[in-house]
Write a protein that holds these residues in place. Structure first.
Motif, short mmCIF file in Angstrom:
data_model
loop_
_atom_site.label_atom_id
_atom_site.label_comp_id
_atom_site.label_asym_id
_atom_site.label_seq_id
_atom_site.Cartn_x
_atom_site.Cartn_y
_atom_site.Cartn_z
N VAL A 30 0.84 -1.20 0.00
CA VAL A 30 0.00 0.00 0.00
C VAL A 30 0.88 1.25 0.00
O VAL A 30 0.65 2.19 -0.77
N GLY A 31 1.89 1.26 0.85
CA GLY A 31 2.78 2.42 0.92
C GLY A 31 3.53 2.67 -0.37
O GLY A 31 3.68 3.82 -0.81
N LEU A 32 4.01 1.61 -1.01
CA LEU A 32 4.74 1.76 -2.27
C LEU A 32 3.81 2.26 -3.38
O LEU A 32 4.21 3.11 -4.19
N ALA A 33 2.59 1.76 -3.41
CA ALA A 33 1.62 2.21 -4.42
C ALA A 33 1.29 3.68 -4.22
O ALA A 33 1.21 4.45 -5.19
N GLU A 34 1.13 4.10 -2.97
CA GLU A 34 0.85 5.51 -2.69
C GLU A 34 2.03 6.39 -3.09
O GLU A 34 1.85 7.48 -3.61
N ARG A 35 3.23 5.91 -2.86
CA ARG A 35 4.44 6.68 -3.15
C ARG A 35 4.68 6.83 -4.65
O ARG A 35 5.10 7.88 -5.11
N HIS A 36 4.41 5.77 -5.42
CA HIS A 36 4.80 5.75 -6.83
C HIS A 36 3.64 5.82 -7.82
O HIS A 36 3.88 5.97 -9.01
N GLY A 37 2.42 5.66 -7.38
CA GLY A 37 1.28 5.83 -8.27
C GLY A 37 0.75 4.55 -8.89
O GLY A 37 1.19 3.43 -8.59
N GLU A 38 -0.22 4.74 -9.78
CA GLU A 38 -0.99 3.63 -10.34
C GLU A 38 -0.17 2.67 -11.18
O GLU A 38 -0.44 1.47 -11.20
N GLN A 39 0.85 3.16 -11.87
CA GLN A 39 1.64 2.25 -12.71
C GLN A 39 2.31 1.18 -11.85
O GLN A 39 2.24 -0.01 -12.17
N LEU A 40 2.92 1.57 -10.74
CA LEU A 40 3.52 0.57 -9.87
C LEU A 40 2.44 -0.23 -9.14
O LEU A 40 2.59 -1.44 -8.97
N ALA A 41 1.36 0.41 -8.76
CA ALA A 41 0.27 -0.31 -8.08
C ALA A 41 -0.23 -1.46 -8.94
O ALA A 41 -0.48 -2.56 -8.43
N ALA A 42 -0.34 -1.24 -10.25
CA ALA A 42 -0.79 -2.31 -11.15
C ALA A 42 0.20 -3.46 -11.17
O ALA A 42 -0.20 -4.63 -11.18
N VAL A 43 1.48 -3.17 -11.15
CA VAL A 43 2.50 -4.22 -11.13
C VAL A 43 2.45 -4.97 -9.80
O VAL A 43 2.52 -6.21 -9.76
N LEU A 44 2.30 -4.24 -8.71
CA LEU A 44 2.29 -4.86 -7.38
C LEU A 44 1.11 -5.82 -7.21
O LEU A 44 1.22 -6.81 -6.48
N ARG A 45 0.01 -5.55 -7.88
CA ARG A 45 -1.17 -6.44 -7.77
C ARG A 45 -0.90 -7.84 -8.33
O ARG A 45 -1.54 -8.80 -7.91
N VAL A 46 0.02 -7.96 -9.27
CA VAL A 46 0.29 -9.26 -9.90
C VAL A 46 1.68 -9.80 -9.59
O VAL A 46 2.04 -10.88 -10.05
N ALA A 47 2.45 -9.06 -8.81
CA ALA A 47 3.83 -9.44 -8.53
C ALA A 47 3.91 -10.55 -7.48
O ALA A 47 2.99 -10.75 -6.68
N SER A 48 5.05 -11.22 -7.49
CA SER A 48 5.43 -12.14 -6.40
C SER A 48 6.47 -11.41 -5.56
O SER A 48 7.17 -10.52 -6.05
N PHE A 49 6.58 -11.82 -4.31
CA PHE A 49 7.50 -11.15 -3.39
C PHE A 49 8.38 -12.18 -2.69
O PHE A 49 7.88 -13.20 -2.23
N LEU A 50 9.65 -11.87 -2.63
CA LEU A 50 10.59 -12.67 -1.85
C LEU A 50 11.02 -11.84 -0.65
O LEU A 50 11.31 -10.65 -0.78
N VAL A 51 11.04 -12.46 0.51
CA VAL A 51 11.52 -11.82 1.74
C VAL A 51 12.81 -12.53 2.11
O VAL A 51 12.80 -13.71 2.43
N ASP A 52 13.91 -11.80 1.99
CA ASP A 52 15.24 -12.39 2.22
C ASP A 52 15.43 -13.67 1.42
O ASP A 52 15.93 -14.68 1.90
N GLY A 53 14.95 -13.63 0.15
CA GLY A 53 15.17 -14.74 -0.78
C GLY A 53 14.16 -15.87 -0.70
O GLY A 53 14.26 -16.84 -1.44
N VAL A 54 13.16 -15.74 0.17
CA VAL A 54 12.16 -16.80 0.35
C VAL A 54 10.79 -16.26 -0.03
O VAL A 54 10.41 -15.15 0.37
N THR A 55 10.03 -17.05 -0.79
CA THR A 55 8.69 -16.64 -1.19
C THR A 55 7.84 -16.32 0.04
O THR A 55 7.82 -17.09 1.00
N CYS A 56 7.15 -15.20 -0.03
CA CYS A 56 6.29 -14.78 1.08
C CYS A 56 4.89 -15.35 0.88
O CYS A 56 4.24 -15.07 -0.12
N HIS A 57 4.43 -16.16 1.84
CA HIS A 57 3.10 -16.76 1.76
C HIS A 57 2.10 -16.07 2.68
O HIS A 57 0.90 -16.16 2.45
N ASP A 58 2.57 -15.42 3.73
CA ASP A 58 1.69 -14.73 4.68
C ASP A 58 1.94 -13.24 4.59
O ASP A 58 2.87 -12.71 5.20
N ARG A 59 1.12 -12.55 3.83
CA ARG A 59 1.31 -11.12 3.56
C ARG A 59 1.00 -10.26 4.77
O ARG A 59 1.26 -9.07 4.75
#
Length: 78
Positions: A30-59
């Motif tokens: 949410v914070g990143l989308a607010e900071r960078h706008g709709e273009q990044l928000a759209a990417v974040l909606r479909v992105a995968s996230f790694l936390v210290d190299g491990v897939t994040c399952h509990d957001r």
């Protein structure tokens, strides 16, 4: 924490990485989308996230202090 952007996320954010406050992954997105706008928000909606190299399952789990978060948009190819 450090947020690293790859491929289309890098283009949408306009930078390869940045620092962001802690919290959980949902709050970070949410914070990143607010900071960078709709273009990044759209990417974040479909992105995968790694936390210290491990897939994040509990957001909603707290992110570790000093973590590195990788934002990976869907990749084309075969």
């Amino acid at each position: 924490m450090t947020v690293r952007y790859f491929a289309g996320a890098r283009a949408a954010a306009g930078r390869p990485e940045e620092t962001a406050p802690g919290g959980c992954l949902d709050e970070l997105v949410v914070g990143l989308a607010e900071r960078h706008g709709e273009q990044l928000a759209a990417v974040l909606r479909v992105a995968s996230f790694l936390v210290d190299g491990v897939t994040c399952h509990d957001r909603r789990a707290p992110l570790p202090a000093g973590a590195t978060i990788d934002v990976l948009p869907p990749f084309a190819g075969g």
